[in-house]
Design an enzyme around this catalytic site. Structure first.
Site, PDB file in Angstrom:
ATOM      1  N   HIS A 257       0.856  -1.185   0.000  1.00 24.08           N
ATOM      2  CA  HIS A 257       0.000   0.000   0.000  1.00 24.08           C
ATOM      3  C   HIS A 257       0.898   1.243   0.000  1.00 24.08           C
ATOM      4  CE1 HIS A 257      -3.105   2.821   1.076  1.00 24.08           C
ATOM      5  NE2 HIS A 257      -4.015   1.872   0.945  1.00 24.08           N
ATOM      6  N   ARG A 273      -5.505  10.797  -1.177  1.00 25.16           N
ATOM      7  CA  ARG A 273      -5.132  11.080  -2.557  1.00 25.16           C
ATOM      8  C   ARG A 273      -6.373  11.263  -3.404  1.00 25.16           C
ATOM      9  NH1 ARG A 273      -2.544   6.269  -3.901  1.00 25.16           N
ATOM     10  NH2 ARG A 273      -3.159   5.520  -1.850  1.00 25.16           N
TER      11      ARG A 273
END
Lengths: 611, 245
Positions: A257, A273
């Site tokens: 990740h 994000r």
């Protein structure tokens, strides 16, 4: 020594194990779950995001159904999954979510009318339908065509875990917490329980059962940096490997990740994000827009992790006492957004880092996150190699994730697989007769006692368990990480083989009395190194790139030669390498291999003639 | 040069006849963003491998690492050393049975609590796999989740004056659990049913109102509000009972 009998024994008390136990208890069988920690502390409880199921209640989920969910899952797996299993999963998930609602999960529900949502940092509006009011709501997640992820605020795993454990209490499923299984009881054909160590007193205990299930989660802790809880150490896998009969499937498929925080590797959500957060390097400059001009920070998990690692390799990482990292910048999103929509991120940063993300940068690095590999089972959850042994959840390679798992599919898998396999186990219990071989039980207990005594007395050597464990983690980190090459993997395998020799020579520094944590670490270390070798050696042999498995020297996905699942065995204890065998990734093919629509594009087709 | 931290840690291994309860001092160099999770692991790996303590998620979600930190129950995982003085004293949570050093047995306590409060949805409706889910107001769902956020760390019980005085006191975590089911429309239990569970000194009437439970709760649960809510509700139930006799 205490001997406890039950119809069904589960190693692990997370969502998969407890769900299966509930199923057998409802069919009238006795069930016991063993857990390293009190039940609700299982790593299932840490999942925040949610569970994918194609209910299609939200306006953004309109037109969704099991077929769409199935297609997303197969593409996500890079055609590495068993399509029969993915189909079973996609079809059953909506029923399981509704069942959970009936049992008490406080799913967020559809609120009709206008509301705002963000995509790529931009604001949009949606209108939820009146007639859907009060049905289970869903949220957006990466890699899915529709809003399909059912959730309870930012604590889905915790809420579902509470409900499942309540259900266990109601149905009389016992959870023996602070208990660690250390060896399987088996006669070469059938598994009939485990030898376990009590983590309250240090005493050994025997559990006898007609059916035994491994549902102990992933094994991320064989890596130095992982989002996994400290209990996700592969201890239960090592018992299966030690039999020499039970193979591990696709161990080389390890998901990373992009945004684990430094130093503790706690995950901050992809939502940062998604909402417009950016990644910066040591000069506080953006770089993802250079590597991926179109999607930048919003490329898929694997792609972002790859570029981050590449950028640090090029010398743009930030040096810290905990190793190199990059920065995540969400400052421009503003206080209201950060303390509202990203409340959990705000709390993680302030509580665990002492960083205020409204004004400061968040230190992040790609971190081991999910093990697609595990105990290989058939579609009924029955392990290869031993009758009476089953596996489910992250511990298993059932295999609906193939070489890459989609967000929201892991938590859903625990409950869906637990239910399906639990029913199969109930059928198995109905039709089987148990035979417990007392001689074998005594031998196994003696063997385990002697292992413990040898470690305490330092009979085999005086290697320091924590130093050897570190050496294993470092070797994997260097060689079997996000990018893989023949050279790196060969070195990794060689290093791990040296670590394996050291792991056989552990001697405790403490007296080993009672619950001794050094002993617990030592008992599983040799097995962990074998798991690490399965990861590294499997990755070395697989000369292609598929999903999370990235060979820089073999960048194409090679369906011609590698539309297969790796089976890794440790046939003899004295072996220095696992034995690898292969089977077709899927015997039933609903969707023939094609382009995923993201990630690397080069594919060597299965139709290409072999030279 | 970073600070040198002095950690005074409670030591006792009940399974070792040689062991007697005592405090042991460890010295450790502080690093950036150091939490007690990092500090304790470093001590175990570098100084004393027998040191017992519990961590699991190390992210404030699972509740494993409750301990008394400089006199106050809290989660060790999200306690940063830089917020503490250079001398740190760590003790195991009181009330729960000691397993060894900083590790206590909260599992048994909480399992008994589930049984006492019958911690599950009581309903006579059967699940129909072919039907749509039963509808629920989102506000109800959110309110239930707010109470279900308890991570069973045991800090509230350890900080509770009444729990120190009487072993059978159910404590804030249990009362919060009852409140969670009481507001759940799926649970068909009546106020009278709940009164049977908590309408006594072991339940709502035992609390002395010292408020420590809410002060130390790492999830900031409104524990005293729940107690007030239950007391009002049970008070009314109690009066109704008197008149209906």
């Amino acid at each position: 020594m205490q001997t406890i009998y039950t119809d069904f024994l589960v190693v692990g008390a997370g969502l998969a194990g407890e769900r299966a136990a509930v199923e057998t208890a409802e069919a009238g069988f006795s069930a016991i779950c063993l857990s390293l920690v009190p039940a609700r502390r299982s790593h299932s409880s840490a999942a925040q995001g949610g569970m994918q199921a194609s209910l299609g209640n939200s306006v953004m989920g309109e037109g969704d159904g099991p077929d769409v969910h199935f297609a997303d899952t197969v593409k996500g797996s890079d055609w590495g999954c068993d399509q029969e299993v993915a189909r079973l999963f996609a079809d059953t998930a909506p029923i399981e979510m509704r069942r959970l609602a009936h049992w008490g999960v406080p799913w967020n529900r559809v609120v009709p009318g206008k509301s705002i949502y963000y995509k790529g940092g931009k604001q949009f509006e949606k209108v939820e339908a009146e007639e859907k009011e009060g049905l289970i709501m869903a949220r957006s997640f990466g890699g899915t065509a529709k809003w399909r992820t059912c959730y309870t605020s930012d604590g889905t795993g915790h809420a579902v875990m509470c409900t499942m454990d309540n259900r266990c209490a109601e149905k009389g499923v016992e959870v023996h917490d602070k208990t660690e299984a250390i060896a399987l009881l088996q006669d070469g054909e059938t598994c009939f329980g485990v030898v376990a160590r009590c983590l309250r007193t240090g005493e050994l205990r025997v559990y006898l059962s007609k059916a035994t299930m491994i549902a102990a989660g992933g094994f991320g802790r064989i890596y130095p940096n992982t989002t996994n809880a400290v209990i996700c150490d592969g201890g239960a896998h090592t018992m299966c490997v030690a039999t020499g009969l039970v193979p591990m499937g696709n161990m080389e498929a390890v998901q990373f990740h992009p945004t684990g925080i430094v130093p503790t590797d706690i995950l901050v959500t992809e939502g940062c994000r998604g909402d417009g957060g950016t990644l910066l390097d040591v000069d506080e400059k953006r770089f993802m827009n250079i590597y991926e001009p179109e999607k930048a920070e919003l490329a898929s998990r694997d792609v972002v992790s790859r570029w981050m690692t590449h950028h640090m390799r090029e010398g743009h990482g930030v040096k810290s006492p905990y190793g190199e990292h990059l920065w995540l910048d969400i400052r421009h999103l503003g206080k209201e957004h950060i303390t509202g929509k990203l409340r959990e991120v705000y709390e993680i940063c302030t509580s665990f880092l002492g960083v205020d993300p409204i004004h400061q940068l968040i230190p992040v690095r790609p971190t081991q996150h999910y093990s697609m590999g595990g105990v290989r089972t058939n579609k009924d959850g029955a392990a290869y190699g031993l009758k009476g042994l089953f596996a489910a959840g992250e511990a298993a390679c059932w295999d609906m994730h193939g070489f890459n798992r989609l967000g929201g599919n892991s938590l859903a898998e625990t409950v869906v697989a637990g239910g399906i396999i639990g029913r199969k186990i109930a059928e198995y219990l109905e039709g089987s007769e148990a035979e417990f071989k007392t001689g074998l039980i005594n031998d196994e207990v003696k063997k385990q006692r002697s292992r413990i005594d040898a470690l305490i007395e330092g009979r085999d050597g005086s290697e320091n368990v924590y130093k050897v464990r570190s050496a294993m983690q470092d070797a994997l980190h260097k060689g079997a990480n996000i990018f893989r090459t023949q050279e790196g993997l060969e070195k990794c395998v060689a290093d791990l083989q040296e670590v394996l020799i050291r792991a056989k020579k552990i001697g405790l520094r403490s007296n080993g009395k009672g619950v001794n944590p050094e002993l617990a670490a030592a008992l599983k270390l040799e097995g962990q190194v074998k798991l690490a070798l399965m990861v590294a050696y499997g990755a070395l042999m697989r000369t292609e790139s598929r999903g999370s498995h990235n060979r820089e020297d073999y960048p194409a996905r090679n369906d011609r030669d590698w539309l297969t699942r790796t089976l890794a065995y440790w046939k003899k204890p004295e072996d220095t390498l696992p034995t690898l065998e292969y089977e077709p990734a899927s015997t039933v093919v609903e969707i023939p291999p094609g382009d995923r629509g993201y990630g690397h594009a080069k594919i060597i087709s299965a139709d290409d003639k072999k030279e | 040069m970073s600070r040198l931290l002095k950690l005074n840690i409670f030591r006792y291994n009940p399974e070792d006849e040689q062991s007697a309860p005592h405090m042991q001092e460890f010295v450790l160099e502080e690093t950036d963003s150091m939490t007690l999770f990092i500090a304790l692991n470093r001590i175990r790996e570098e100084q004393d491998p027998s040191l017992q303590f519990d961590f699991c998620c190390r992210a404030g979600i699972c509740g494993s690492c409750g301990m008394v930190i400089n006199g106050r129950p809290g989660l060790a995982c999200h306690t940063k050393t830089r917020d503490l003085p250079g001398e740190i004293t760590l003790l195991p949570l009181p009330i729960f049975k000691l397993v060894g050093d900083l590790s206590v047995d909260t599992g048994t306590w909480f399992r008994e609590m589930y049984t006492k409060t019958e911690s599950w949805i009581h309903t006579n409706k059967a699940f129909d796999p072919t039907a749509l889910e039963e509808r629920m107001d989102n506000k109800d769902a959110v309110a239930i989740y707010e109470l279900e956020r308890c991570v069973e760390c045991g800090c509230c019980i350890s900080a509770c004056g009444t729990a120190r005085l009487r072993e059978d006191f159910m404590g804030a975590a249990a009362l919060n659990r009852v409140a969670r089911f009481l507001i759940d429309p799926r649970d068909q239990r009546t106020d009278r049913d709940y009164y049977e569970i908590i309408g006594n000194d072991m339940g709502i009437f035992g609390c002395m109102g010292l408020l420590a439970c809410e002060d130390v709760c790492p999830k900031h649960l409104p524990l005293q509000n729940q107690l007030g809510f239950l007391r009002r509700k049970m008070g009314i139930t109690s009066i109704k009972r008197l008149f209906s006799k």
